[in-house]
Design a protein around this motif. Structure first.
Motif, short mmCIF file in Angstrom:
data_model
loop_
_atom_site.label_atom_id
_atom_site.label_comp_id
_atom_site.label_asym_id
_atom_site.label_seq_id
_atom_site.Cartn_x
_atom_site.Cartn_y
_atom_site.Cartn_z
N GLY A 1 -10.54 -1.18 -9.76
CA GLY A 1 -11.64 -0.70 -8.95
C GLY A 1 -12.49 -1.82 -8.39
O GLY A 1 -12.42 -2.97 -8.83
N ARG B 1 0.83 -1.21 0.00
CA ARG B 1 0.00 0.00 0.00
C ARG B 1 0.87 1.26 0.00
O ARG B 1 0.65 2.18 -0.82
CB ARG B 1 -0.90 -0.01 1.24
CG ARG B 1 -1.76 1.23 1.41
CD ARG B 1 -2.29 1.32 2.83
NE ARG B 1 -1.20 1.41 3.80
CZ ARG B 1 -1.36 1.24 5.12
NH1 ARG B 1 -2.54 0.95 5.61
NH2 ARG B 1 -0.32 1.34 5.94
N GLU C 1 -3.35 6.45 -6.68
CA GLU C 1 -4.32 7.04 -5.78
C GLU C 1 -5.51 6.10 -5.65
O GLU C 1 -5.89 5.43 -6.61
CB GLU C 1 -4.81 8.39 -6.30
CG GLU C 1 -3.72 9.41 -6.49
CD GLU C 1 -4.23 10.68 -7.16
OE1 GLU C 1 -3.69 11.76 -6.86
OE2 GLU C 1 -5.17 10.58 -7.98
N THR C 2 -6.10 6.06 -4.46
CA THR C 2 -7.28 5.24 -4.25
C THR C 2 -8.30 6.01 -3.43
O THR C 2 -7.93 6.78 -2.53
CB THR C 2 -6.94 3.91 -3.54
OG1 THR C 2 -8.11 3.11 -3.44
CG2 THR C 2 -6.36 4.12 -2.15
N THR D 1 -8.32 -5.49 -11.22
CA THR D 1 -7.26 -4.51 -11.38
C THR D 1 -6.37 -4.91 -12.54
O THR D 1 -6.38 -6.06 -12.99
CB THR D 1 -6.42 -4.38 -10.09
OG1 THR D 1 -5.84 -5.66 -9.77
CG2 THR D 1 -7.26 -3.91 -8.93
N PRO E 1 -2.23 -2.28 -7.40
CA PRO E 1 -3.59 -1.74 -7.39
C PRO E 1 -4.60 -2.61 -6.64
O PRO E 1 -5.57 -2.07 -6.08
CB PRO E 1 -3.95 -1.62 -8.87
CG PRO E 1 -3.04 -2.58 -9.57
CD PRO E 1 -1.76 -2.56 -8.78
N GLY F 1 -8.72 0.95 -0.04
CA GLY F 1 -9.76 1.95 -0.27
C GLY F 1 -11.12 1.48 0.20
O GLY F 1 -11.91 2.25 0.77
N THR G 1 -14.73 2.09 -5.40
CA THR G 1 -13.34 2.34 -5.04
C THR G 1 -12.51 2.34 -6.31
O THR G 1 -12.44 1.32 -7.00
CB THR G 1 -12.82 1.28 -4.06
OG1 THR G 1 -13.58 1.32 -2.86
CG2 THR G 1 -11.35 1.51 -3.74
N CYS G 2 -11.92 3.47 -6.61
CA CYS G 2 -11.23 3.65 -7.88
C CYS G 2 -9.73 3.86 -7.62
O CYS G 2 -9.35 4.69 -6.79
CB CYS G 2 -11.81 4.87 -8.61
SG CYS G 2 -11.19 5.09 -10.29
N VAL G 3 -8.91 3.11 -8.32
CA VAL G 3 -7.45 3.27 -8.25
C VAL G 3 -6.99 3.91 -9.56
O VAL G 3 -7.27 3.39 -10.64
CB VAL G 3 -6.74 1.92 -8.03
CG1 VAL G 3 -5.23 2.13 -7.96
CG2 VAL G 3 -7.23 1.27 -6.74
N LEU H 1 -4.33 -1.64 -3.09
CA LEU H 1 -4.91 -0.32 -2.92
C LEU H 1 -6.43 -0.35 -3.01
O LEU H 1 -7.11 0.42 -2.32
CB LEU H 1 -4.33 0.64 -3.96
CG LEU H 1 -2.85 0.99 -3.80
CD1 LEU H 1 -2.40 1.92 -4.91
CD2 LEU H 1 -2.59 1.62 -2.44
N CYS H 2 -6.98 -1.23 -3.86
CA CYS H 2 -8.44 -1.37 -3.92
C CYS H 2 -9.00 -1.82 -2.57
O CYS H 2 -9.94 -1.21 -2.05
CB CYS H 2 -8.81 -2.39 -5.00
SG CYS H 2 -9.26 -1.68 -6.58
#
Length: 367
Positions: free
Chosen positions: A252, A184, A193-194, A269, A279, A286, A241-243, A282-283
């Motif tokens: 996402g 992360r 970004e997430t 992803t 990602p 998020g 949730t968008c990466v 990160l998803c």
């Protein structure tokens, strides 16, 4: 066309093509409902899936709505061999019968049994099937009633659930593995970004990734209009949730929120970034942050479809398995055809979207 039958104890079982006006009151009164129980879910499905129609079974006594079961009817294929399905669990979700939680346990069991009898009786011919899936709490409440009927085939489909007690910081410190915290942090430092989004354009940008994954799994992709209409839920019970990386969507999850549970339902992803920006990690992060912000108690990250690597990936987030059942009542001809197709056929859904695509050890999910 609606229909009605009288059950035990003055119970009136009715069938209709539209939800009754007090449906969502029942959803709230059940005590263990999942998002697909809401009228918005079924109404959105029939509005956006070609050829789909809605079925609403309700159980009333003295005018009060005490129970119900929603389903979506679909016709698959054409000609005399077309298959017809009634699904109370579209696309890997959990749904099934509802019963008001303030009823005594014996009365709930009687009511659910009557609904299941009515639902099973709607089997659409020898090439038809009726299905439903029960989430963990509902599996405990109603699973025995389904098995007692004898004609339902049960498939175990345990779901991975993250305990959100204490909030996102507590989840990060106590439940995420060090490797996932590191992924992360590295992904964020490298510019990914997430965060939650309600923009249908983000879903549209994500959709080609999902289509490619669905092709790999050998499944029909969920229609984009359905996903976008769910995201537009006027009650705000969904979020995406968008990466992103440099403005590009690289993954996402579309999340469904009802009560104390958020379900990270539809998500993939981009495997091209699996080892550089993580990602998938990160998803999930998020999802956790937004679910905690909403006050949810659990983040349900779904079944793993027989993939040991995906199940292992989820355990790095502190996920525990909770029991979930998928139940099918099918016509004899469909059962024979399904068994014939299954013989010797490899199931691509048991392989991960990322497997073999990065040229590196498996690091990311294909949830």
């Amino acid at each position: 066309m609606g229909s009605r039958t009288r059950g035990d104890g003055g119970l009136l079982i009715e069938r209709a093509a539209v939800a009754p006006p007090d449906w969502d009151e029942l959803v709230a009164a059940d005590g263990s409902s999942d998002y697909p129980h809401t009228a918005h879910w079924t109404n959105t499905a029939v509005a956006t899936w070609p050829g789909a129609s809605a079925l609403w079974l309700t159980a009333r006594r003295d005018g009060r709505l005490l129970g119900g079961l929603p389903a979506v009817a679909q016709r698959l294929g054409g000609g005399p061999l077309a298959r017809r399905r009634l699904d109370s669990s579209l696309e890997g979700t959990s749904c099934g019968p509802l019963a008001a939680a303030d009823l005594p346990a014996a009365e709930q069991a009687m009511l659910v049994s009557a609904l299941l009898d009515a639902y099973r009786g709607l089997l659409p011919g020898p090439l038809g099937a009726v299905t439903l899936a029960l989430g963990p709490e509902r599996e405990r409440r109603f699973g025995p009633a389904l098995l007692a009927h004898g004609s339902w085939q049960r498939q175990a489909s345990p779901t991975a659930v993250i305990d959100l007690a204490g909030g996102a910081d507590a989840v990060s410190a106590a439940r995420l593995s060090m490797s996932k915290r590191n992924e992360r942090n590295r992904g964020l430092r490298r510019g990914a970004e997430t965060g939650p989004s309600a923009d249908p354009a983000d879903l549209a940008a994500y959709y080609p990734l999902y289509e490619a994954a669905a092709s790999h799994w050998g499944v029909r992709p969920t229609p984009l209009p359905f996903l976008q209409a769910l995201l537009a839920d006027p009650s705000g019970r969904t979020f995406f949730t968008c990466v992103r990386l440099d403005g590009r969507v690289i993954g996402g999850h579309l999340n469904l929120h009802l009560g104390d549970r958020v379900f990270a339902w539809n998500g993939v992803t981009d495997p091209a970034f699996a080892r550089t920006h993580f990602p998938a990690t990160l998803c999930f992060w998020g999802d956790i942050v937004e679910a905690c912000r909403r006050g949810a108690r659990w983040l349900d990250i779904g079944a793993s479809g027989g993939s040991d690597t995906l199940e292992g990936f989820k355990k790095y987030f502190g996920a525990e398995l909770q029991e979930r059942g998928y139940y099918v009542h099918e016509g004899a001809a469909l059962r024979l055809a399904r068994l014939a197709r299954a013989q010797g056929r490899r199931d691509p859904s048991h392989t991960r979207w990322h497997d073999g695509r990065t040229g590196t050890p498996r690091e990311s999910d294909d949830a």
